[in-house]
Design a protein around this motif. Structure first.
Motif, short mmCIF file in Angstrom:
data_model
loop_
_atom_site.label_atom_id
_atom_site.label_comp_id
_atom_site.label_asym_id
_atom_site.label_seq_id
_atom_site.Cartn_x
_atom_site.Cartn_y
_atom_site.Cartn_z
N GLU A 1 36.08 49.81 38.13
CA GLU A 1 35.68 48.55 37.58
C GLU A 1 34.40 47.88 37.63
OE1 GLU A 1 38.40 45.93 39.68
OE2 GLU A 1 37.09 46.09 41.55
N PHE A 2 33.83 46.94 36.78
CA PHE A 2 32.62 46.41 36.97
C PHE A 2 32.78 44.90 37.09
CE2 PHE A 2 31.42 50.50 35.20
CZ PHE A 2 30.11 50.69 35.61
N PRO A 3 32.60 44.39 38.35
CA PRO A 3 32.63 43.04 38.47
C PRO A 3 31.67 42.28 37.65
CG PRO A 3 32.23 43.85 40.43
CD PRO A 3 32.06 44.94 39.56
N ARG A 4 31.92 41.25 36.69
CA ARG A 4 30.92 40.75 35.84
C ARG A 4 30.71 39.10 36.81
NH1 ARG A 4 28.40 44.21 32.91
NH2 ARG A 4 29.74 45.23 31.49
N HIS A 5 30.07 39.17 37.62
CA HIS A 5 29.94 37.70 38.36
C HIS A 5 29.14 36.69 37.47
CE1 HIS A 5 31.89 39.42 41.70
NE2 HIS A 5 31.04 40.37 41.95
N ASP A 6 28.57 37.11 36.37
CA ASP A 6 27.94 36.10 35.57
C ASP A 6 29.19 35.53 34.44
OD1 ASP A 6 28.08 38.88 34.46
OD2 ASP A 6 26.74 38.41 33.12
N ILE A 7 30.23 36.28 34.47
CA ILE A 7 31.01 36.00 33.33
C ILE A 7 32.42 35.14 34.11
CG2 ILE A 7 32.74 36.59 31.49
CD1 ILE A 7 30.89 38.98 30.91
N VAL A 8 32.20 34.01 34.29
CA VAL A 8 33.15 33.03 34.76
C VAL A 8 33.74 31.78 34.27
CG1 VAL A 8 33.51 31.70 37.16
CG2 VAL A 8 31.90 33.58 37.21
N VAL A 9 34.91 31.82 34.23
CA VAL A 9 35.58 30.73 33.23
C VAL A 9 36.25 29.79 34.14
CG1 VAL A 9 37.32 30.25 31.42
CG2 VAL A 9 35.70 32.16 31.45
N ASP A 10 36.10 28.64 34.01
CA ASP A 10 36.93 27.65 34.50
C ASP A 10 38.30 27.21 33.86
OD1 ASP A 10 34.97 26.95 36.15
OD2 ASP A 10 34.42 25.07 35.46
N VAL A 11 39.26 27.13 34.74
CA VAL A 11 40.63 27.10 34.31
C VAL A 11 41.39 25.93 34.86
CG1 VAL A 11 42.72 27.93 33.75
CG2 VAL A 11 40.90 29.67 33.74
#
Ligand code: GL7
Length: 841
Positions: A189-199
């Motif tokens: 897996e590759f964590p994408r710490h730049d792809i973050v969504v508020d839910v």
């Protein structure tokens, strides 16, 4: 933010772009580099775990390079994409699959050997990615493999559970559940710490009219949870295409913890908030074919759906197209009703955030979604309580009510005055409390609804969704019979068989077009071929026998008939029928003379599968199987004639050892209950025969391979309802042979009979809902036919060859092509082989 490198500097980038390794030397170089730098170890400190880690990282680097190129290519081509939304992806192990799909397993094998390791040992280090329960989750994994292999621009969206399906241990014959913490080390897996969504959750809705008199709804308040993307590359077989599976992980919005609370001395509760947010993606619900309506599950569903749709919409908006083009660019497939909220969420985004009017938005929504139904079992159909919904997702509930209102108005126009019809099809069930019927919402919000095998697709049209066929017409409903990927389930699980087939059909082409298997028909009577074929089966049985010995301590004879039933334990799948049949066989053997015993084909009955932790009856079945094994396996009268094995912790990697070793596998669900089944396909593809009911895909398997090559038994789906009625309102006498089996159980022959009272009672006293007694005689008789047929090995082998030759239809590639054509309206994006491998595009 503009993040692309300006034109003048791009040459430097191109010059230094990563080049995936292709040679053994380059592979070894990568492994050593990862051992020494990434892992900070050396040749004096490199065990199999470290070698596995380094080999995986070498392949991961390779995959991600291709992944990047694939994503660029797909973005550039700007063609329609598929998004497959599934709460489960039962991937199993990745390394072996990656090596085979990119065609470098032999390179890796030799490379590892030069570095001092056996490739099998390295492969065995990997922990299964077990983010699924059973068939539904494994289907999603096979689909990802096919979509990539066929070069479809397609992403999977799911949840990154910290704990996958529990690990099963058998202690004193009982199932014990142990948490499956699999993320200690996950190189895939590759964590994408730049792809973050508020839910957002909870809160309330404020409605007002704006300056021009338009109604506006604002969802405000409540709490925010952050969704972080983790990407897993999905390599296609024999193609550079490497697609993406994006899994979301939850975190509290306030970062590490709430500093205000922390500073005011409320350290514990600030950590508790964090914990609560992380709970959302913490654990996979371990139920198969059962809906329990837990609030946290609804939270999981919305969390995943909201993050995925935000991501999809964001990507679409970058293209600057008109909203009306959304369904031309995007197809979203709902794997069961679990992601049905996506329909509501997209409608919400379009009307509340983007300002479209209802009808325009709704046309876009319905043209975007397709819904796959995977079960007709009433206890599995999802319903959510309206009060729970109201609290957690107040705006969504309003939109659902509006969807329902418009829908019911259209029904009223079509069937004026039919109030019963309105009550039956309403998305809101008028119960106490009211419930949202997710399947109905999914149907209303999609342009196509499909079942997963012909019988199943017919059943949904004539039973649970009958009214909707009247309302929308029959064309909205279709069938896509399930399939399996031959890469994992033949090439990877059964390398010798794959090699033999390749040698007779001109290479590995059959793995891309499974109908090529047809060429094997001409070898069905070829002596030399049959000999090799039989040797491979025997070797696979020896491999399983060794595994059985090492895990259970029981010695089984590889020359015996291996009779296997591995799948989730469920009353409808009827492992109880199987174990009662085993007990009947035990009684028969005990009553035989030594002369008679000599004529009986020795048999090993192998079971495996997990029971949902709260499913008492399923756990009782496991207990009975283990106790029967404990008695039978040490009975000197029986010896090799019968062995009963329960394999602990059945999962994907174990299936790869078990499936190639069957002579017969059991797919014996009560007719009309198993939507499709997919392991039936795997077993036949690996040269095993089936004993089965006329249910799910068994019927189509029979049609393809011929009825001489399958052992069918039992009542038909069309008769089940009447039989149940007679059980409850007529006279219900049990099959006399089954009575003898129950008598033996009740004599405490397999331990305290009290433990099995509920199981026998469900059949004797509580209506025998799954028709165990009705089918018992037919089952026993058919098992006798199996015994007889197995004695004629020449004919048996011919049957298995013909069966394999005729299994082409069940490739998941065929199934994905059907989805693409009938439901998604997408085309593959062809790519020249080698074009991605370090060359310029
Ligand atoms: C299932 C069906 O039970 C199974 O028959 C089918 O093969 C599978 C994939 O379509 O879907 N439905 C379901 O809810 N689960 C399944 O495995 C859990």
């Amino acid at each position: 933010v503009e993040a692309s490198i300006p034109e003048p500097q791009r040459d430097a980038w191109k010059k230094f772009q990563a080049k995936p390794f292709v040679s053994k030397d380059d592979f070894e170089k990568e492994v050593v580099r990862h051992v020494e730098t990434t892992l900070a170890r050396s040749m004096f400190n490199c065990d199999e775990t470290a070698a596995y880690a380094a080999a995986s990282l070498a392949f991961r680097d390779r995959l991600i390079t291709e992944w990047n190129r694939t994503q660029q290519r797909q973005t550039f081509a700007d063609t329609k994409r598929v998004y497959y939304l599934s709460l489960e992806f039962l991937m199993g192990r990745a390394l072996d699959n990656a090596m085979l799909n990119v065609g470098l397993k032999n390179v890796a094998k030799e490379g590892l050997s030069e570095l001092g390791f056996r490739i099998e040992d390295i492969i065995n280090q990997e922990h299964d990615a077990a983010l699924g329960n059973g068939g539904l989750g494994r289907l999603a994994a096979c689909f990802l493999d096919s979509m990539a292999s066929l070069n479809f621009p397609a992403w999977g969206y799911g949840l990154r559970y910290k704990y996958g399906i529990f690990k099963q241990e058998i202690v004193d014959g009982y199932q014990v559940e142990v948490p499956d913490y699999w993320l200690d080390f996950n190189p895939w897996e590759f964590p994408r710490h730049d792809i973050v969504v508020d839910v957002q959750f909870y809160g309330g809705v404020r409605k007002y009219q704006d300056e021009v008199g338009k109604n506006v709804a604002v969802w405000e308040g409540g709490e925010i949870v952050k969704a972080t993307a983790y990407d897993v590359p999905i390599p296609g077989f024999d193609t550079p295409t490497t697609n993406n599976m994006r899994l979301w992980s939850s975190k509290a919005a306030s970062g590490e913890f709430d500093f205000q609370k922390f500073n005011s001395g409320d350290y514990e509760s600030s950590v508790a908030d964090q914990q609560r947010a992380e709970t959302i993606s913490a654990v996979l619900y371990p139920n198969d074919n059962l809906d329990r309506g837990k609030e946290l599950r609804l939270k999981q569903q919305y969390f995943w759906v909201a993050a995925s749709l935000y991501d999809i919409v964001r990507r679409f908006k970058k293209s600057k197209r008109a909203w009306s083009e959304f369904p031309d660019q995007i197809a979203i497939q709902l794997n069961d009703t679990h992601p049905t909220l996506a329909i509501v969420e997209l409608q919400r985004i379009l009307i509340d955030m983007e300002g479209l009017d209802w009808d325009e938005a709704w046309t876009i929504v319905t043209n975007t979604f397709g819904y796959t139904n995977h079960t007709v079992l009433p206890e599995a159909l999802e319903k959510w309580s309206v009060p729970l919904f109201q609290n957690l997702l107040p705006r969504h509930l309003q939109i659902i009510y509006d969807i329902n209102m418009f829908f019911l108005q259209s029904v009223e126009r079509k069937f004026p005055g039919d109030r019963d019809m309105l009550a039956r099809v309403s998305i809101i069930e008028e119960s106490q409390p009211k419930m949202v019927r997710m399947a109905f919402l999914a149907i209303v919000g999609s342009h196509k609804v499909n079942g997963v095998a012909e019988l199943h697709s017919d059943l949904i049209k004539t039973t649970i969704f009958k009214d909707f066929v009247k309302i929308f017409g029959p064309d909205k409903f279709t069938n896509v019979t399930n399939g399996i990927t031959p890469r994992r389930w033949l090439h990877q699980a059964n390398p010798r068989l794959s090699e033999l087939i390749a040698s007779k059909t001109g290479g590995l082409g059959f793995l891309k077009d499974l109908n090529v298997l047809n060429e094997l028909e001409k070898f069905a009577d070829d002596k030399a071929f049959k000999k090799e074929w039989a040797e491979i089966k025997y070797a696979n049985k020896v491999r399983l026998a060794k595994y059985i010995k090492s895990t259970t301590g029981v010695t089984v004879n590889p020359a015996a008939l291996f009779d296997i039933q591995v799948k989730r334990i469920h009353e409808y799948k009827r492992q109880q029928l199987n174990i009662f049949g085993v007990i009947h066989r035990y009684l028969t053997i005990k009553a035989m003379t030594p002369e008679q015993r000599k004529k009986l084909a020795p048999r090993v009955s192998i079971f495996g599968g997990k029971a949902a932790p709260g499913y008492w009856m399923a756990k009782t079945i496991i207990h009975l199987i283990n106790n029967v094994g404990a008695v039978v396996n040490k009975d000197p009268d029986v010896g090799d004639l019968l062995k009963v094995i329960f394999l602990e912790d059945y999962n994907v990697s174990k299936a790869e050892i078990i499936t190639p070793a069957s002579d017969v596998s059991e797919h014996i669900s009560t007719a009309g209950t198993e939507a499709s089944g997919t392991s039936n396909m795997k077993f036949v593809l690996n040269g095993g025969l089936i004993i089965g009911t006329c249910d799910g895909a068994n019927i189509e398997i029979t049609r393809e391979i011929g009825e001489n090559n399958i052992f069918l038994f039992g009542n038909l789906a069309e008769d089940v309802e009447d039989l149940r009625h007679t059980h409850n309102y007529g006279s219900h006498t049990l099959d006399p042979d089954l009575v003898k089996v129950f008598d033996l159980i009740k004599s405490n022959a397999f331990g305290d009979a009290g433990a099995f009272g509920a199981l026998t009672g469900s059949i004797e006293d509580h209506g025998d809902y799954y028709l165990v007694s009705d089918d018992f005689h037919s089952y026993i008789q058919t098992q006798t036919l199996v015994d007889e047929a197995y004695k004629n090995q020449e004919e048996w082998i011919t049957k298995t060859i013909l069966s394999v030759a005729r299994m082409g239809f069940f490739s998941s590639d065929r199934c994905i092509n059907e989805y693409a054509e009938m439901i998604w309206n997408v085309e593959p994006l062809p790519v020249e082989k080698g074009s991605g491998l370090g060359k310029e595009e």
